[in-house]
Scaffold this motif. Structure first.
Motif, PDB file in Angstrom:
ATOM      1  N   GLN A 154      46.729  69.355  24.197  1.00  0.00           N
ATOM      2  CA  GLN A 154      46.334  67.970  23.991  1.00  0.00           C
ATOM      3  C   GLN A 154      47.178  67.369  22.872  1.00  0.00           C
ATOM      4  N   LEU A 155      47.693  66.172  23.097  1.00  0.00           N
ATOM      5  CA  LEU A 155      48.540  65.506  22.115  1.00  0.00           C
ATOM      6  C   LEU A 155      47.699  64.927  20.990  1.00  0.00           C
ATOM      7  N   GLN A 156      48.131  65.171  19.768  1.00  0.00           N
ATOM      8  CA  GLN A 156      47.470  64.595  18.603  1.00  0.00           C
ATOM      9  C   GLN A 156      48.454  63.735  17.830  1.00  0.00           C
ATOM     10  N   LEU A 157      47.968  62.591  17.371  1.00  0.00           N
ATOM     11  CA  LEU A 157      48.790  61.665  16.592  1.00  0.00           C
ATOM     12  C   LEU A 157      48.089  61.404  15.264  1.00  0.00           C
ATOM     13  N   ALA A 170      53.316  63.650  15.530  1.00  0.00           N
ATOM     14  CA  ALA A 170      52.788  64.048  16.834  1.00  0.00           C
ATOM     15  C   ALA A 170      52.817  65.563  16.978  1.00  0.00           C
ATOM     16  N   SER A 171      51.787  66.095  17.584  1.00  0.00           N
ATOM     17  CA  SER A 171      51.736  67.542  17.813  1.00  0.00           C
ATOM     18  C   SER A 171      50.979  67.827  19.101  1.00  0.00           C
ATOM     19  N   GLY A 172      51.304  68.951  19.695  1.00  0.00           N
ATOM     20  CA  GLY A 172      50.650  69.345  20.928  1.00  0.00           C
ATOM     21  C   GLY A 172      51.484  70.396  21.626  1.00  0.00           C
ATOM     22  N   SER A 173      50.854  71.105  22.504  1.00  0.00           N
ATOM     23  CA  SER A 173      51.533  72.176  23.210  1.00  0.00           C
ATOM     24  C   SER A 173      52.689  71.625  24.037  1.00  0.00           C
ATOM     25  N   PHE A 220      54.993  69.644  23.215  1.00  0.00           N
ATOM     26  CA  PHE A 220      55.320  68.238  22.984  1.00  0.00           C
ATOM     27  C   PHE A 220      56.787  68.049  22.639  1.00  0.00           C
ATOM     28  N   TYR A 265      58.017  61.079  25.674  1.00  0.00           N
ATOM     29  CA  TYR A 265      56.907  60.176  25.380  1.00  0.00           C
ATOM     30  C   TYR A 265      57.403  58.815  24.923  1.00  0.00           C
ATOM     31  N   ASN A 303      59.191  65.538  15.116  1.00  0.00           N
ATOM     32  CA  ASN A 303      58.158  64.993  16.007  1.00  0.00           C
ATOM     33  C   ASN A 303      57.401  63.845  15.337  1.00  0.00           C
ATOM     34  N   SER A 339      47.068  58.361  24.458  1.00  0.00           N
ATOM     35  CA  SER A 339      46.802  59.033  23.191  1.00  0.00           C
ATOM     36  C   SER A 339      46.946  58.056  22.035  1.00  0.00           C
TER      37      SER A 339
END
Length: 125
Positions: free
Chosen positions: A1-4, A24-27, A29, A34, A81, A114
């Motif tokens: 899941q993308l986190q900002l 931004a972070s996420g598996s 990513f 994006y 990122n 997101s």
């Protein structure tokens, strides 16, 4: 899941500058895939778009709202990122909560799945 996660907000005098960051972070990513945008919402007002930078897969083009052209600059650092919003010559009417948003291969700069939690910017003397 993308986190900002936004940061960099604060109190600044009219005419001053701030640089907002959106980490931004996420598996798996990658900023390459994006489209990222900055929005803001002032008290009692609707949320409005500020700037959008499309994914490289969508050409990487950048749009700005007329009210920030020449004052704000959006950029991204793929290695970190992180997406930045450099804000110069700030005005009291720029006071708002600033949000970043992301959409996988987004093309419209209008639909984003997101969102970050926002960072407060206050422009006042």
């Amino acid at each position: 899941q993308l986190q900002l996660v936004e940061s960099g907000g604060g109190l600044v005098q009219p005419g001053g500058s701030l640089r907002l960051s959106c980490a931004a972070s996420g598996s798996g990513f990658s900023l390459d895939y994006y489209t990222i945008a900055w929005f803001r919402q002032a008290p009692g007002k609707e949320r409005e778009g500020i700037s959008c930078i499309r994914s490289r897969s969508r050409g990487g083009s950048i749009d700005y709202a007329d009210f920030v052209k020449g004052r704000f600059t959006i950029s991204r650092d793929k290695d970190k990122n992180t997406i930045y919003l450099e804000m110069n010559n700030l005005k009291p009417e720029d006071t708002a909560v600033y949000y970043c948003a992301a959409e996988f291969h987004g093309s419209s700069c209008r639909i984003f799945a997101s969102w970050g939690q926002g960072t407060h910017v206050t422009v006042s003397s």
